[in-house]
Write an enzyme that holds these catalytic residues in place. Structure first.
Site, PDB file in Angstrom:
ATOM      1  N   HIS B 235      87.779  24.231  15.978  1.00 23.97           N
ATOM      2  CA  HIS B 235      89.142  24.488  16.419  1.00 23.97           C
ATOM      3  C   HIS B 235      89.548  23.414  17.415  1.00 23.97           C
ATOM      4  CE1 HIS B 235      90.344  28.599  14.836  1.00 23.97           C
ATOM      5  NE2 HIS B 235      89.226  28.303  14.231  1.00 23.97           N
ATOM      6  N   CYS B 266      95.091  30.356  18.692  1.00 21.81           N
ATOM      7  CA  CYS B 266      93.865  30.874  19.277  1.00 21.81           C
ATOM      8  C   CYS B 266      94.232  32.103  20.088  1.00 21.81           C
ATOM      9  CB  CYS B 266      93.195  29.823  20.163  1.00 21.81           C
ATOM     10  SG  CYS B 266      91.662  30.398  20.919  1.00 21.81           S
ATOM     11  N   ASN B 275      93.174  25.165  14.027  1.00 26.11           N
ATOM     12  CA  ASN B 275      92.058  24.463  13.416  1.00 26.11           C
ATOM     13  C   ASN B 275      92.274  22.948  13.416  1.00 26.11           C
ATOM     14  OD1 ASN B 275      90.141  26.463  11.780  1.00 26.11           O
ATOM     15  ND2 ASN B 275      92.205  27.275  11.742  1.00 26.11           N
TER      16      ASN B 275
END
Lengths: 320, 325
Positions: B235, B266, B275
């Site tokens: 991420h 997130c 990502n």
């Protein structure tokens, strides 16, 4: 137990690699180019007091080198028109360098008169880029520096040399590592104490970075090399990582990832200093930079420019 | 008119420079990397806006056209938990299944597995974590208990010749536990591999990792699981995803998860990005001379499509550099 998730990444201080010893430099000198390269490429021009405040905040954050401004004609770069006022207005912290760009001898004289103690000159690894940008060949540009270098030597003023387009050129396309090595060697031999190798349009990838550095390191000691990566294609931090693995220990970056790219509309600017500092801290590499204060400087300048930060670390820790 | 003549060239400079492929990469990086596109699942799952089923199907079809070898299509999870994935069966039935392309789906429990198979899934994925606290908070059981729960799925999958991929979350850091020991990640990866997962995707779920930590973690895991069975899933919350991925490639990993347009967010860091963007990954791999089979131009089109559908700006720098402003 309400942990501040916003700061999770920053709080995992113990998250430092143990296997990095021997693979990366112990210490990296970060050259903060936000006030110059960053602001120069921003659409909005900010007032002089705000520029001065930005630089003072960056000094407070512990950055060892802060490129303050450019003594270039306001006709070409209006964002840097207040160079003398900025130079005179900033606090000069002991132990921190405030180099300025001096594209020609006239600019050099004005810089010295305004109190500059270090200057920087620009070359390119591409003939076409040199002609289009400063209207002369690479050799001619190096000759033009000669006047500056002589005067700088006499005044004990160190001169940093920038080489543009080291990983690719908007006009010539692919750039040969041998050409970059030749230009870097030339600039080093005429007296530049440090050569900053710039991926000006951000097209490079880590393998190209490695090839280029391998060639340059045959001609210039790695301790005198810096990398200056633009994040136009998202490759800046990966390219910088490769450079560190090759032994480079000086990295240019821009607070909040300021700047843009005149050759790619909508593109982002320099490697963001916050994201670079985050990586180096995790690698156990010493920088002397206080990330919290750096984030404050970034928040300040983004508000002044009325734009969103390009730093991912700053985005992750912002209060939404 | 002169400026109009010049304009289009600059936007494609980077793509043209893809001809600039490193000659020194031989021996340092894998010759080939399999990209696992998780945009339709991990990406969309974390987006605020829910997009209609036909648009999801179109996105997946466009990603297939772009040549991605693996496209994680959806998640057979209860809509109560993940409303964005409520249309899982329709998506599975609606997408074109290109020969040579895999369309795995997430199956958090046996019920989800059964529904996935009924909807035509030929590959599934299960989730574990390297952090006990994260496991408890996320799926309400310990790591060991979660692996036991997979057992039912793995048995049935084996009987039906359905490959199962295993995800390990929080491999480089946890929002609850903080630092995660490489030994713990190795232990969990080994467990999932030994119960039958053919591939283990190691996820830096909250994006806190840096390249040295990635290296330490992989060194430990590679003692227990063959590197050919490992993938990394980074991420970009703190901008480290591509650098961490580069380190993983240098360690011999040849499977990388990414998300078109860098979709996702997130839940642990408000305002944070998602990502690693597939476009930026493909750009780097092309420059490294690594084969992926992906057509970057078509991938950019898929990214532009989904961003318009979601009414958001792309997180891919390559896409930003090539957009027409």
């Amino acid at each position: 137990m309400r942990k501040d998730y916003l700061r999770v990444g920053l709080e995992i201080k113990e998250n430092v690699s143990t296997s990095s010893v021997g693979t990366f430099p112990k210490q990296v000198k970060i050259v903060e180019v936000g006030p110059r390269d960053g602001l120069q490429n921003e659409k909005n021009i900010i007032p002089t007091p705000m520029k001065i405040k930005l630089i003072d905040m960056l000094s407070e954050a512990g950055l060892p080198v802060i490129e303050a401004t450019s003594f270039v004609s306001p006709k070409w770069v209006p964002q840097m028109a207040d160079h003398a006022e900025v130079m005179k207005g900033i606090q000069k912290f002991p132990g921190i360098s405030y180099p300025v760009l001096t594209p020609n001898f006239k600019g050099f004289q004005a810089a010295v008169a305004a109190g500059a103690k270090e200057v920087a000159v620009f070359g390119a690894a591409s003939e076409l880029f040199s002609k289009k940008n400063i209207n002369c060949s690479i050799d001619e540009s190096v000759q033009r520096f000669d006047e500056i270098l002589k005067a700088a030597r006499a005044a004990s003023i160190p001169v940093r040399g920038y080489v543009s387009c080291v990983l690719g050129c908007p006009y010539e396309g692919k750039i040969s590592p041998a050409k970059v090595a030749e230009v870097a060697k030339k600039m080093y031999s005429v007296g530049c104490y440090e050569i900053s190798l710039g991926d000006t349009i951000g097209v490079g990838t880590p393998g190209i970075m490695k090839d280029m550095l391998s060639a340059v390191m045959h001609e210039v000691p790695v301790a005198a090399l810096a990398v200056h990566c633009h994040d136009t294609y998202g490759q800046a931090l990966a390219n910088t990582l490769m450079a560190l693995q090759m032994g480079v220990s000086v990295v240019d970056s821009s607070v909040a990832g300021l700047g843009g790219c005149p050759y790619a509309h909508g593109a982002s600017g320099n490697l963001a200093t916050e994201d670079l500092v985050y990586m180096l801290a995790g690698l156990g590499v010493h920088t002397g930079v206080n990330l919290q204060k750096l984030l404050e400087a970034g928040a300040f300048i983004c508000q002044a420019l009325n734009r969103r930060t390009s730093s991912k670390v700053a985005q992750a820790t912002c209060k939404l």
